[in-house]
Enzyme design. Structure first.
Site, PDB file in Angstrom:
ATOM      1  N   LYS A 185      -2.887  -4.398  -6.507  1.00 40.48           N
ATOM      2  CA  LYS A 185      -3.679  -3.647  -5.522  1.00 40.48           C
ATOM      3  C   LYS A 185      -4.789  -2.868  -6.213  1.00 40.48           C
ATOM      4  O   LYS A 185      -5.925  -2.823  -5.732  1.00 40.48           O
ATOM      5  CB  LYS A 185      -2.764  -2.697  -4.723  1.00 40.48           C
ATOM      6  CG  LYS A 185      -1.914  -3.443  -3.693  1.00 40.48           C
ATOM      7  CD  LYS A 185      -0.781  -2.607  -3.134  1.00 40.48           C
ATOM      8  CE  LYS A 185       0.079  -3.456  -2.187  1.00 40.48           C
ATOM      9  NZ  LYS A 185       1.273  -2.781  -1.692  1.00 40.48           N
ATOM     10  N   GLN A 236       4.043   3.080  -1.941  1.00 40.74           N
ATOM     11  CA  GLN A 236       4.642   1.760  -2.151  1.00 40.74           C
ATOM     12  C   GLN A 236       6.123   1.763  -1.777  1.00 40.74           C
ATOM     13  O   GLN A 236       6.890   2.597  -2.257  1.00 40.74           O
ATOM     14  CB  GLN A 236       4.463   1.335  -3.623  1.00 40.74           C
ATOM     15  CG  GLN A 236       4.979  -0.043  -3.963  1.00 40.74           C
ATOM     16  CD  GLN A 236       4.227  -1.164  -3.248  1.00 40.74           C
ATOM     17  OE1 GLN A 236       3.017  -1.164  -3.148  1.00 40.74           O
ATOM     18  NE2 GLN A 236       4.963  -2.137  -2.748  1.00 40.74           N
ATOM     19  N   ASP A 292      -1.800   1.319   5.161  1.00 39.52           N
ATOM     20  CA  ASP A 292      -0.813   0.271   5.415  1.00 39.52           C
ATOM     21  C   ASP A 292      -0.627  -0.022   6.907  1.00 39.52           C
ATOM     22  O   ASP A 292       0.015  -0.997   7.275  1.00 39.52           O
ATOM     23  CB  ASP A 292       0.550   0.697   4.827  1.00 39.52           C
ATOM     24  CG  ASP A 292       0.896  -0.127   3.588  1.00 39.52           C
ATOM     25  OD1 ASP A 292       0.306  -1.198   3.405  1.00 39.52           O
ATOM     26  OD2 ASP A 292       1.768   0.311   2.824  1.00 39.52           O
TER      27      ASP A 292
END
Length: 287
Positions: free
Chosen positions: A52, A96, A119
């Site tokens: 990422k 995460q 997200d």
């Protein structure tokens, strides 16, 4: 069978995104920044975070990485998230998952400001998706829609089956397919006669979380199969939730694992971060 290549499309999207980030900076004088929080030493999570961050660099998006020990308390983690919420330089925040045991993932996710939810998993944003007023949507399902469109697979009026009902993939996937006017069925571990539903489907998105769970007998001829699973077999090779080799002569189109849905997830994360930066620059309102 047509191979639905996520690697290729994600590279196209990321090249386009780089230009859009440059335009945004030129127009507003502001940078775009994604903050990534990694708690603990989970090896898969470390790989994801590294990918990422690399993708951010390539797109001209600044990344801010916070690494915390697995022993971090919930209060400490919430404090870190709150600090990023109020930091005017940060446009998107990603914690995460999975988190180490003892940390409540829902509580931590919902602590992220809905206007910085890269997200697309904060309850408010899921609610907006249900209401048909999407601000940002979960990255993997958004990537699946882009893949279907790119390969000109008709979604409108299609019978679509989603296998799995998680907040990260299954539920938002069903909502995004519905938004595209598909007729959607959600199947899960308690579904009676899964095969019956699959045999009626034109498009199947498999997010069951079980390695090589479905094979040739589970699908009708000419189905479009999107495999969201990612597992490492005993022989070290990666595989998805479906038995790819069994299906390559039966499916109409199919994503490989790896190289299918995975690269699209990261592309959509960058897309969400830019979208949030644009919203924040315009005063935080959305259509």
């Amino acid at each position: 069978m047509e191979l639905i290549n996520g690697k290729e499309l994600s590279q196209e999207l990321r090249a386009d995104l780089k230009k859009r980030v440059e335009n945004f900076t030129e127009k507003t004088g502001l940078g775009v920044c994604l903050a990534v929080v990694l708690v603990g030493e989970d090896p898969a999570s470390q790989v994801y975070v590294r990918n990422k961050i690399k993708a951010c660099e390539q797109a001209g998006i600044k990344s801010l990485e916070t690494r915390l020990a697995a022993t971090t308390s919930e209060a400490e983690l919430l404090q870190v998230v709150e600090g990023l919420n109020v930091d005017p330089q940060v446009n998107g925040i990603l914690v995460q998952l999975p988190l180490p045991k003892g940390l409540n993932e829902d509580k931590i996710t919902d602590a992220i400001s809905p206007l910085k939810d890269a997200d697309g998993l904060v309850t408010e944003n899921l609610g907006l998706l249900v209401a048909g007023r999407t601000r940002v949507a979960a990255c993997t399902p958004s990537g699946v829609i882009e893949l279907l469109k790119k390969h000109k697979i008709p979604i409108q009026g299609a019978n679509a089956v989603v296998v799995g009902r998680s907040q990260i993939v299954g539920k938002p996937m069903a909502l995004l397919l519905l938004e595209q006017n598909a007729t959607v069925t959600i199947c899960h571990s308690r579904t009676k006669d899964l095969r019956k539903h699959l045999h009626e489907a034109d498009i199947v998105v498999v997010a069951a979380g079980q390695p090589e769970f479905l094979g040739a007998d589970d699908f009708k001829e000419g189905t479009v199969i999107i495999d969201v699973g990612m597992h490492r077999r005993a022989d070290g090779k990666l595989c998805g939730d479906v038995r790819f080799d069994e299906l390559k002569n039966k499916a109409k189109a199919m994503t490989p694992v790896p190289g299918g849905v995975g690269p699209m997830t990261i592309a959509m994360l960058l897309e969400n971060t830019l979208k949030l930066a644009e919203l924040q620059a315009s005063g935080g309102h959305h259509e």
